[in-house]
Motif scaffolding. Sequence first.
Motif, PDB file in Angstrom:
ATOM      1  N   THR A   4       0.823  -1.211   0.000  1.00 51.80           N
ATOM      2  CA  THR A   4       0.000   0.000   0.000  1.00 51.80           C
ATOM      3  C   THR A   4       0.858   1.263   0.000  1.00 51.80           C
ATOM      4  O   THR A   4       0.353   2.367   0.008  1.00 51.80           O
ATOM      5  CB  THR A   4      -0.937   0.053   1.221  1.00 51.80           C
ATOM      6  OG1 THR A   4      -0.148  -0.065   2.394  1.00 51.80           O
ATOM      7  CG2 THR A   4      -1.963  -1.055   1.176  1.00 51.80           C
ATOM      8  N   PHE A   5       2.191   1.080  -0.002  1.00 53.08           N
ATOM      9  CA  PHE A   5       3.088   2.243  -0.042  1.00 53.08           C
ATOM     10  C   PHE A   5       4.092   2.031  -1.170  1.00 53.08           C
ATOM     11  O   PHE A   5       4.735   0.986  -1.234  1.00 53.08           O
ATOM     12  CB  PHE A   5       3.815   2.399   1.301  1.00 53.08           C
ATOM     13  CG  PHE A   5       4.651   3.636   1.371  1.00 53.08           C
ATOM     14  CD1 PHE A   5       4.067   4.869   1.630  1.00 53.08           C
ATOM     15  CD2 PHE A   5       6.027   3.581   1.161  1.00 53.08           C
ATOM     16  CE1 PHE A   5       4.836   6.025   1.683  1.00 53.08           C
ATOM     17  CE2 PHE A   5       6.803   4.735   1.215  1.00 53.08           C
ATOM     18  CZ  PHE A   5       6.205   5.961   1.474  1.00 53.08           C
ATOM     19  N   ILE A  11       4.673   7.552  -2.116  1.00 54.12           N
ATOM     20  CA  ILE A  11       3.268   7.920  -1.906  1.00 54.12           C
ATOM     21  C   ILE A  11       2.496   6.790  -1.233  1.00 54.12           C
ATOM     22  O   ILE A  11       2.807   5.622  -1.401  1.00 54.12           O
ATOM     23  CB  ILE A  11       2.548   8.290  -3.229  1.00 54.12           C
ATOM     24  CG1 ILE A  11       2.743   7.181  -4.271  1.00 54.12           C
ATOM     25  CG2 ILE A  11       3.009   9.637  -3.735  1.00 54.12           C
ATOM     26  CD1 ILE A  11       1.886   7.359  -5.500  1.00 54.12           C
ATOM     27  N   ASN A  12       1.497   7.175  -0.480  1.00 59.85           N
ATOM     28  CA  ASN A  12       0.599   6.211   0.130  1.00 59.85           C
ATOM     29  C   ASN A  12      -0.515   5.902  -0.871  1.00 59.85           C
ATOM     30  O   ASN A  12      -1.347   6.753  -1.193  1.00 59.85           O
ATOM     31  CB  ASN A  12       0.011   6.812   1.412  1.00 59.85           C
ATOM     32  CG  ASN A  12      -0.845   5.802   2.136  1.00 59.85           C
ATOM     33  OD1 ASN A  12      -1.531   4.988   1.518  1.00 59.85           O
ATOM     34  ND2 ASN A  12      -0.808   5.858   3.455  1.00 59.85           N
ATOM     35  N   VAL A  16      -4.098   7.966  -2.288  1.00 64.82           N
ATOM     36  CA  VAL A  16      -4.343   8.296  -3.697  1.00 64.82           C
ATOM     37  C   VAL A  16      -5.652   7.646  -4.146  1.00 64.82           C
ATOM     38  O   VAL A  16      -6.493   8.254  -4.798  1.00 64.82           O
ATOM     39  CB  VAL A  16      -3.177   7.808  -4.586  1.00 64.82           C
ATOM     40  CG1 VAL A  16      -3.493   8.007  -6.061  1.00 64.82           C
ATOM     41  CG2 VAL A  16      -1.893   8.529  -4.209  1.00 64.82           C
ATOM     42  N   ASN A  17      -5.820   6.376  -3.733  1.00 64.89           N
ATOM     43  CA  ASN A  17      -7.042   5.667  -4.123  1.00 64.89           C
ATOM     44  C   ASN A  17      -8.275   6.350  -3.563  1.00 64.89           C
ATOM     45  O   ASN A  17      -9.303   6.445  -4.240  1.00 64.89           O
ATOM     46  CB  ASN A  17      -6.989   4.216  -3.614  1.00 64.89           C
ATOM     47  CG  ASN A  17      -8.190   3.441  -4.081  1.00 64.89           C
ATOM     48  OD1 ASN A  17      -8.315   3.122  -5.253  1.00 64.89           O
ATOM     49  ND2 ASN A  17      -9.125   3.181  -3.170  1.00 64.89           N
ATOM     50  N   GLN A  18      -8.197   6.824  -2.315  1.00 62.07           N
ATOM     51  CA  GLN A  18      -9.363   7.447  -1.679  1.00 62.07           C
ATOM     52  C   GLN A  18      -9.803   8.702  -2.438  1.00 62.07           C
ATOM     53  O   GLN A  18     -10.997   8.927  -2.635  1.00 62.07           O
ATOM     54  CB  GLN A  18      -9.032   7.799  -0.214  1.00 62.07           C
ATOM     55  CG  GLN A  18     -10.241   8.235   0.589  1.00 62.07           C
ATOM     56  CD  GLN A  18     -11.311   7.152   0.635  1.00 62.07           C
ATOM     57  OE1 GLN A  18     -11.018   5.997   0.913  1.00 62.07           O
ATOM     58  NE2 GLN A  18     -12.551   7.501   0.317  1.00 62.07           N
ATOM     59  N   ALA A 133     -11.645  -4.861   0.149  1.00 61.11           N
ATOM     60  CA  ALA A 133     -12.232  -4.046   1.221  1.00 61.11           C
ATOM     61  C   ALA A 133     -11.378  -2.823   1.550  1.00 61.11           C
ATOM     62  O   ALA A 133     -11.854  -1.848   2.136  1.00 61.11           O
ATOM     63  CB  ALA A 133     -12.416  -4.898   2.472  1.00 61.11           C
ATOM     64  N   GLU A 134     -10.103  -2.858   1.180  1.00 66.36           N
ATOM     65  CA  GLU A 134      -9.192  -1.745   1.490  1.00 66.36           C
ATOM     66  C   GLU A 134      -9.287  -0.621   0.467  1.00 66.36           C
ATOM     67  O   GLU A 134      -8.903   0.503   0.735  1.00 66.36           O
ATOM     68  CB  GLU A 134      -7.738  -2.242   1.476  1.00 66.36           C
ATOM     69  CG  GLU A 134      -7.458  -3.330   2.478  1.00 66.36           C
ATOM     70  CD  GLU A 134      -6.650  -2.802   3.647  1.00 66.36           C
ATOM     71  OE1 GLU A 134      -6.773  -1.609   3.960  1.00 66.36           O
ATOM     72  OE2 GLU A 134      -5.893  -3.607   4.210  1.00 66.36           O
TER      73      GLU A 134
END
Length: 242
Positions: A4-5, A11-12, A16-18, A133-134
């Motif tokens: 995820t990083f 970048i996280n 970015v996805n959110q 789910a993430e």
Amino acid sequence: MHQTFDAALGINLLHVNQAGADHNRAHFDQWGITCFNLMSSPGAGKTALLERTLAALTSELKIAVIEGDMTTELDADRLRQYGVPVIAINTGRSCHLDSKMVAGGLHQFSHQYNPNEFDLVLVENVGNLVCPAEFEVGEHAKIALLSITEGEDKPLKYPVMFQEANCLLITKMDLAPYLEVDIQQIVANVRQMNPHATIIPVSTKTGEGLEAWFEWVRTQVSLLKPSDSDNDVETVELAATH
Ligand SMILES: Nc1nc2c(ncn2[C@@H]2O[C@H](COP(=O)(O)OP(=O)(O)OP(=O)(O)O)[C@@H](O)[C@H]2O)c(=O)[nH]1
Ligand SMILES: [Zn+2]
Ligand SMILES: [Zn+2]
């Protein structure tokens, strides 16, 4: 779990996805579309549920499907038979859909169709109990499916999906007579993770629970509609006083 990083870019990826998910949701809201994200382990029955849902609801709701699969269009082809737009997204090596992939699908959808005419977009995520789910894709509700063949302990071992779900479908109920499975234990384990999700036991073979699921879908779609226009708000308020 996937990374995820991104160390190279610093970048996280979840942040970015959110941002991308919020963008997608803004489009859905503007179009007056409710979006559900269907998630489960491989083979729990997502496509079978979508088949029954399309067969039952296309006469009353205008529905499109975003179909995530790693490599094939097998599921997409199953659903195209119901005469609805099915946007297939191959994720390649990725074990989940992310908001950028769904944005690509929405782009394609909005060029081929008038999104304002649609009520509901159903996203079938890649079969995987962990990663989907993430990564929000811009949905208004998360639907988790757990088949009774998977074991009572899954909500405890893979908590995030069950914590995040707005609705949990316990699938393949028709197999209960042939298995040593304790449905009440499944419910208790889900409740331990999530006190509020609607839980509906279903079978696409016998039809058990499907009417309750359709009713849940209708309610969610009608909940989003009032913000569409003042006219709709008035209709809902008037209906509520009678
Ligand atoms: N007995 C029984 N089998 C079911 C039920 N729902 C689905 N199946 C079977 O389970 C298998 C997988 O169903 P799918 O709907 O393809 O599952 P899926 O979650 O879409 O699978 P992936 O997309 O690969 O993750 C198929 O053989 C279905 O016929 C059910 O309610 N009862
Ligand atoms: Zn499927
Ligand atoms: Zn992943």
